[in-house]
Design a protein around this motif. Structure first.
Motif, PDB file in Angstrom:
ATOM      1  N   SER A   1       0.810  -1.219   0.000  1.00  0.00           N
ATOM      2  CA  SER A   1       0.000   0.000   0.000  1.00  0.00           C
ATOM      3  C   SER A   1       0.845   1.271   0.000  1.00  0.00           C
ATOM      4  O   SER A   1       0.300   2.374  -0.076  1.00  0.00           O
ATOM      5  CB  SER A   1      -0.913   0.018   1.229  1.00  0.00           C
ATOM      6  OG  SER A   1      -0.148   0.085   2.418  1.00  0.00           O
ATOM      7  N   GLY A   2       2.180   1.128   0.106  1.00  0.00           N
ATOM      8  CA  GLY A   2       3.049   2.287   0.111  1.00  0.00           C
ATOM      9  C   GLY A   2       3.210   2.933   1.467  1.00  0.00           C
ATOM     10  O   GLY A   2       3.811   4.011   1.580  1.00  0.00           O
ATOM     11  N   GLU A   3       2.709   2.296   2.531  1.00  0.00           N
ATOM     12  CA  GLU A   3       2.806   2.878   3.869  1.00  0.00           C
ATOM     13  C   GLU A   3       4.203   2.713   4.466  1.00  0.00           C
ATOM     14  O   GLU A   3       4.579   3.457   5.368  1.00  0.00           O
ATOM     15  CB  GLU A   3       1.769   2.246   4.791  1.00  0.00           C
ATOM     16  CG  GLU A   3       0.337   2.539   4.377  1.00  0.00           C
ATOM     17  CD  GLU A   3      -0.673   1.820   5.247  1.00  0.00           C
ATOM     18  OE1 GLU A   3      -0.979   2.327   6.334  1.00  0.00           O
ATOM     19  OE2 GLU A   3      -1.139   0.741   4.840  1.00  0.00           O
ATOM     20  N   LEU A   4       4.952   1.715   4.006  1.00  0.00           N
ATOM     21  CA  LEU A   4       6.322   1.506   4.475  1.00  0.00           C
ATOM     22  C   LEU A   4       7.237   1.331   3.273  1.00  0.00           C
ATOM     23  O   LEU A   4       6.796   0.920   2.188  1.00  0.00           O
ATOM     24  CB  LEU A   4       6.409   0.282   5.385  1.00  0.00           C
ATOM     25  CG  LEU A   4       5.738   0.407   6.756  1.00  0.00           C
ATOM     26  CD1 LEU A   4       5.842  -0.909   7.506  1.00  0.00           C
ATOM     27  CD2 LEU A   4       6.325   1.535   7.580  1.00  0.00           C
ATOM     28  N   SER A   5       8.518   1.597   3.470  1.00  0.00           N
ATOM     29  CA  SER A   5       9.486   1.555   2.380  1.00  0.00           C
ATOM     30  C   SER A   5      10.226   0.220   2.328  1.00  0.00           C
ATOM     31  O   SER A   5      10.133  -0.601   3.243  1.00  0.00           O
ATOM     32  CB  SER A   5      10.508   2.684   2.550  1.00  0.00           C
ATOM     33  OG  SER A   5      11.308   2.437   3.697  1.00  0.00           O
ATOM     34  N   ASP A   6      10.995   0.050   1.267  1.00  0.00           N
ATOM     35  CA  ASP A   6      11.844  -1.127   1.078  1.00  0.00           C
ATOM     36  C   ASP A   6      12.731  -1.394   2.293  1.00  0.00           C
ATOM     37  O   ASP A   6      12.788  -2.502   2.810  1.00  0.00           O
ATOM     38  CB  ASP A   6      12.751  -0.897  -0.138  1.00  0.00           C
ATOM     39  CG  ASP A   6      12.418  -1.827  -1.280  1.00  0.00           C
ATOM     40  OD1 ASP A   6      11.233  -2.138  -1.448  1.00  0.00           O
ATOM     41  OD2 ASP A   6      13.346  -2.232  -1.988  1.00  0.00           O
ATOM     42  N   GLU A   7      13.439  -0.347   2.720  1.00  0.00           N
ATOM     43  CA  GLU A   7      14.429  -0.502   3.776  1.00  0.00           C
ATOM     44  C   GLU A   7      13.799  -0.877   5.105  1.00  0.00           C
ATOM     45  O   GLU A   7      14.419  -1.530   5.943  1.00  0.00           O
ATOM     46  CB  GLU A   7      15.234   0.797   3.947  1.00  0.00           C
ATOM     47  CG  GLU A   7      16.126   1.150   2.758  1.00  0.00           C
ATOM     48  CD  GLU A   7      15.330   1.684   1.566  1.00  0.00           C
ATOM     49  OE1 GLU A   7      14.146   2.059   1.758  1.00  0.00           O
ATOM     50  OE2 GLU A   7      15.890   1.724   0.455  1.00  0.00           O
ATOM     51  N   GLN A   8      12.545  -0.469   5.320  1.00  0.00           N
ATOM     52  CA  GLN A   8      11.876  -0.780   6.572  1.00  0.00           C
ATOM     53  C   GLN A   8      11.390  -2.226   6.612  1.00  0.00           C
ATOM     54  O   GLN A   8      11.471  -2.886   7.645  1.00  0.00           O
ATOM     55  CB  GLN A   8      10.691   0.166   6.782  1.00  0.00           C
ATOM     56  CG  GLN A   8      11.095   1.610   7.067  1.00  0.00           C
ATOM     57  CD  GLN A   8       9.911   2.546   7.000  1.00  0.00           C
ATOM     58  OE1 GLN A   8       9.127   2.508   6.070  1.00  0.00           O
ATOM     59  NE2 GLN A   8       9.782   3.414   8.005  1.00  0.00           N
ATOM     60  N   VAL A   9      10.893  -2.722   5.494  1.00  0.00           N
ATOM     61  CA  VAL A   9      10.247  -4.034   5.475  1.00  0.00           C
ATOM     62  C   VAL A   9      11.230  -5.167   5.242  1.00  0.00           C
ATOM     63  O   VAL A   9      11.099  -6.250   5.822  1.00  0.00           O
ATOM     64  CB  VAL A   9       9.133  -4.066   4.403  1.00  0.00           C
ATOM     65  CG1 VAL A   9       8.475  -5.428   4.341  1.00  0.00           C
ATOM     66  CG2 VAL A   9       8.089  -2.998   4.708  1.00  0.00           C
ATOM     67  N   TRP A  10      12.224  -4.961   4.374  1.00  0.00           N
ATOM     68  CA  TRP A  10      13.201  -6.024   4.123  1.00  0.00           C
ATOM     69  C   TRP A  10      14.617  -5.467   4.040  1.00  0.00           C
ATOM     70  O   TRP A  10      15.167  -5.242   2.967  1.00  0.00           O
ATOM     71  CB  TRP A  10      12.886  -6.840   2.866  1.00  0.00           C
ATOM     72  CG  TRP A  10      12.215  -6.093   1.768  1.00  0.00           C
ATOM     73  CD1 TRP A  10      12.705  -5.071   1.046  1.00  0.00           C
ATOM     74  CD2 TRP A  10      10.897  -6.350   1.271  1.00  0.00           C
ATOM     75  NE1 TRP A  10      11.791  -4.658   0.116  1.00  0.00           N
ATOM     76  CE2 TRP A  10      10.675  -5.429   0.237  1.00  0.00           C
ATOM     77  CE3 TRP A  10       9.904  -7.270   1.586  1.00  0.00           C
ATOM     78  CZ2 TRP A  10       9.479  -5.400  -0.466  1.00  0.00           C
ATOM     79  CZ3 TRP A  10       8.727  -7.237   0.881  1.00  0.00           C
ATOM     80  CH2 TRP A  10       8.527  -6.313  -0.130  1.00  0.00           C
ATOM     81  N   PRO A  11      15.221  -5.256   5.205  1.00  0.00           N
ATOM     82  CA  PRO A  11      16.613  -4.781   5.251  1.00  0.00           C
ATOM     83  C   PRO A  11      17.573  -5.864   4.767  1.00  0.00           C
ATOM     84  O   PRO A  11      17.279  -7.059   4.835  1.00  0.00           O
ATOM     85  CB  PRO A  11      16.835  -4.493   6.736  1.00  0.00           C
ATOM     86  CG  PRO A  11      15.863  -5.385   7.438  1.00  0.00           C
ATOM     87  CD  PRO A  11      14.657  -5.456   6.545  1.00  0.00           C
ATOM     88  N   ARG A  12      18.730  -5.450   4.303  1.00  0.00           N
ATOM     89  CA  ARG A  12      19.732  -6.386   3.801  1.00  0.00           C
ATOM     90  C   ARG A  12      20.440  -7.084   4.968  1.00  0.00           C
ATOM     91  O   ARG A  12      20.722  -6.482   5.994  1.00  0.00           O
ATOM     92  CB  ARG A  12      20.762  -5.641   2.939  1.00  0.00           C
ATOM     93  CG  ARG A  12      20.169  -5.026   1.672  1.00  0.00           C
ATOM     94  CD  ARG A  12      21.240  -4.332   0.856  1.00  0.00           C
ATOM     95  NE  ARG A  12      20.656  -3.688  -0.309  1.00  0.00           N
ATOM     96  CZ  ARG A  12      20.388  -4.291  -1.461  1.00  0.00           C
ATOM     97  NH1 ARG A  12      20.675  -5.582  -1.590  1.00  0.00           N
ATOM     98  NH2 ARG A  12      19.861  -3.643  -2.472  1.00  0.00           N
ATOM     99  N   TYR A  13      20.732  -8.363   4.761  1.00  0.00           N
ATOM    100  CA  TYR A  13      21.476  -9.115   5.779  1.00  0.00           C
ATOM    101  C   TYR A  13      22.832  -8.451   6.050  1.00  0.00           C
ATOM    102  O   TYR A  13      23.304  -8.431   7.180  1.00  0.00           O
ATOM    103  CB  TYR A  13      21.690 -10.561   5.333  1.00  0.00           C
ATOM    104  CG  TYR A  13      20.441 -11.407   5.380  1.00  0.00           C
ATOM    105  CD1 TYR A  13      19.867 -11.763   6.591  1.00  0.00           C
ATOM    106  CD2 TYR A  13      19.838 -11.862   4.206  1.00  0.00           C
ATOM    107  CE1 TYR A  13      18.721 -12.539   6.639  1.00  0.00           C
ATOM    108  CE2 TYR A  13      18.695 -12.634   4.248  1.00  0.00           C
ATOM    109  CZ  TYR A  13      18.138 -12.973   5.462  1.00  0.00           C
ATOM    110  OH  TYR A  13      16.994 -13.739   5.502  1.00  0.00           O
TER     111      TYR A  13
END
Length: 475
Positions: A54-66
C-alpha cells in the motif's frame, strides 16, 4: 578436515528463527564460528508485506539487507541455497557446490507457498510471500486499474476490476481488507468509479478464521470487512478446483455458479514444506502426518541432538505451536540459549513460548490488536499498535529504531499535513491526532524495547546434569 573444536555452527534459513538465533548468539559472545545461509540477500518481514504493497512503508523498513543487519557481528553470511544435508556425516552442500562440515546445525528453513495440488494455481495465481511477489502483484494491480480506466467496454472493465483472494485466514483477510481501501483510492486518481471494483474472498470452510489463533475475532472481522471502501463479497464453503487465466473453477456445497471470472487471483491459502525436509534421513515415525520433523522440547531433532530446528520446519510433539512470527522469534532465542549452554557443558532448557496475542490489519489505518487474548484495541489505535510492534520486532535495535522513527515521522509530518491554508479546526484535529499517535507509538516502542531487552538478557546457567545425558528421547 576442520577439527571438532573449530567446526562452525551453521544456520540454514535467515528468517525469524535463523536470523534471531544468530544475533542472540553473537550478542552473548558465542565462541564458535557462525555461518548463516539464505538464498535471498534481504530479511523478509512477512507481517509488513501488506504495508509495503500500500506504500505505507518503504523497502528498507520491510526487508533490510542481511549485510546491514549483520554488520560488525562476525557472522558469516552466505547467499546460497542448501541442496543437500547429510545428517549422519554432519555436513551440507550448497547449490553452488560448497561443502560445509558443521559442529551444530540450526534449521530455520520456513515453508513455501502451497496450493493443495490445485490445477493451474501456481501458474495463474499470485502468491504473497516475498519481495518479488509483492512487486509483481502491485505492478499487475496498477496495470489492471489503468486498463480499466481507459476502457469504454463495461464487460471488459468488470473483468479487469474483479479480484479474488483465496483463503480466509489472517493473510487472506488482511489482503482483501487492504485492497478494499487501497484500490478505490488508486482507481479514482485515474478517473474511475470505485463502485466498479469487485472483491471476492473465497474459502473452503464455511467460516472465516476457522481453526486459527484469531478465531475469536470472527464477528469483529466480518463487520469490518463490510465497512471498507468497497464491501467485500464472501464466497464460502467452496473448493477451488482450478485456476485459469480467465478465473476460478470451484465446487460448492450450495447452488452457485461453478466459475468466477477474474484475471486476478491472489492465493493466501496454505503452505508447503521446504523440499529439503523430505530428504532428511529421519524415519516416518519421527514426522507428523504432514511430513514435518518432530523435535524435542529443547528443539533438537530426534536422533540428532547436534541439530536444532524450529518455526515452520519443525514441530514439538508434546506442544505444537501456531505458525506465527512471535513463535519463531522466541524459538530462535531459545535455540541460541541452548547452544550457549552446550558450549559451557550445561544442561539444556525446554523452549518456552509465550503467546502475547495477535495483530491483524483490517484496511488502511485500521487493525485489531488482540492483546493476550483478553484486550482488544481496534481502529486507528490498533493500526498504530500493530505497526509499531512489528517495527520493533525487526532485527537489531539500530534498525528497528530507525524504521520506527521513519514511520512515525511520516505519520506526523506528511500523511496528515494539509498545507499552510488549513483551517483552525483542521489544525486542532491534526495536533490531537499527532499527540495520540506519539503516545500510542511510544508505548508500543517502549514495550518492544523492553521485550527485546528481556529476550537478550543473558541467563546465568545453573549447575545441572551434563548435556550428553539429555539426548532427545526416541519417539
Amino acid at each position: 578436515m576442520t577439527s571438532a573444536e573449530t567446526k562452525p555452527t551453521v544456520i540454514v534459513g535467515g528468517g525469524f528463527v535463523g536470523l534471531f538465533c544468530a544475533l542472540h548468539l553473537r550478542h552473548r559472545r558465542y565462541a564458535e564460528p557462525i555461518i548463516l545461509i539464505d538464498p535471498k540477500d534481504r530479511f523478509i518481514f512477512r507481517p509488513l508485506l501488506f504495508d509495503f504493497l500500500s506504500g505505507e512503508l518503504s523497502d528498507e523498513q520491510v526487508w533490510p539487507r542481511y549485510e546491514e543487519l549483520l554488520q560488525g557481528s562476525e557472522v558469516e553470511f552466505v547467499q546460497d541455497s542448501v541442496s543437500q544435508i547429510d545428517l549422519k556425516g554432519r555436513s551440507l552442500t550448497t547449490a553452488t557446490g560448497r561443502q560445509l562440515n558443521y559442529g551444530h546445525l540450526v534449521l530455520g528453513l520456513g515453508a513455501t507457498q502451497g496450493y493443495f495440488g490445485t490445477l493451474g494455481a501456481a501458474e495463474h495465481a499470485f502468491a504473497f510471500r516475498d519481495r518479488d511477489d509483492v512487486l509483481k502483484l502491485g505492478k499487475h494491480l496498477l496495470q489492471r486499474l489503468q486498463q480499466a480506466s481507459q476502457s469504454r467496454d463495461r464487460q471488459q472493465r468488470q473483468d479487469l476490476l474483479t479480484i479474488a483472494v483465496v483463503g480466509a485466514g489472517p493473510s487472506g483477510i488482511e489482503m482483501v481488507a487492504l485492497l478494499a481501501d487501497w484500490l478505490p483510492l488508486q482507481y479514482e486518481r485515474l478517473g474511475g468509479d470505485r463502485q466498479e471494483i469487485r472483491l471476492v474472498l473465497v474459502n473452503r470452510s464455511p467460516e472465516i478464521l476457522k481453526g486459527d489463533a484469531n478465531a475469536s475475532l470472527h464477528d469483529l472481522v466480518l463487520e469490518e470487512l463490510q465497512q471498507r471502501q468497497i464491501p467485500i463479497e464472501l464466497l464460502l464453503g467452496v473448493a477451488v478446483e482450478g485456476v485459469t487465466a480467465e478465473g476460478l473453477v470451484y465446487r460448492s456445497t450450495v447452488e452457485a455458479e461453478p466459475q468466477l471470472l477474474t484475471g486476478t487471483v491472489i492465493w493466501t491459502a496454505g503452505v508447503s514444506n521446504n523440499p529439503l525436509l523430505a530428504e532428511l534421513e529421519i524415519p516416518a515415525s519421527d514426522r507428523n502426518r504432514h511430513g514435518v520433523p518432530y523435535v524435542s522440547p529443547t528443539l533438537q531433532l530426534l536422533g540428532y541432538p547436534e541439530v536444532f530446528a524450529a518455526g515452520d520446519c519443525a514441530v514439538v510433539k508434546e506442544q505444537p505451536q501456531p505458525g506465527l512470527a512471535q513463535v519463531a522469534y522466541q524459538q530462535g532465542a531459545a535455540i541460541a540459549h541452548n547452544l550457549l549452554a552446550l558450549s559451557h557443558n550445561h544442561a539444556l532448557s525446554p523452549a518456552k513460548v509465550s503467546l502475547r496475542g495477535t495483530l491483524m490489519g483490517l484496511g488502511i489505518d485500521n487493525a485489531v490488536a488482540n492483546l493476550l487474548n483478553r484486550y482488544r484495541v481496534t481502529g486507528k489505535p490498533g493500526a498504530i499498535l500493530r505497526k509499531a510492534t512489528y517495527l520493533e520486532l525487526l532485527p537489531t535495535p539500530l534498525h528497528n529504531f530507525k524504521a520506527t522513527v521513519d514511520w512515525l515521522s511520516e505519520e506526523l509530518f506528511h500523511r496528515h499535513s494539509g498545507g499552510q491554508t488549513r483551517s483552525l479546526e483542521q489544525r486542532e484535529i491534526g495536533i490531537s491526532r499527532a499527540i495520540a499517535i506519539t503516545i500510542v507509538g511510544l508505548v508500543a516502542i517502549l514495550g518492544g524495547f523492553f521485550a527485546t531487552r528481556l529476550l537478550n538478557e543473558p541467563r546465568s546457567p545453573q549447575p545441572q546434569p551434563s548435556p550428553t545425558q539429555l539426548a532427545p528421547p526416541a519417539s
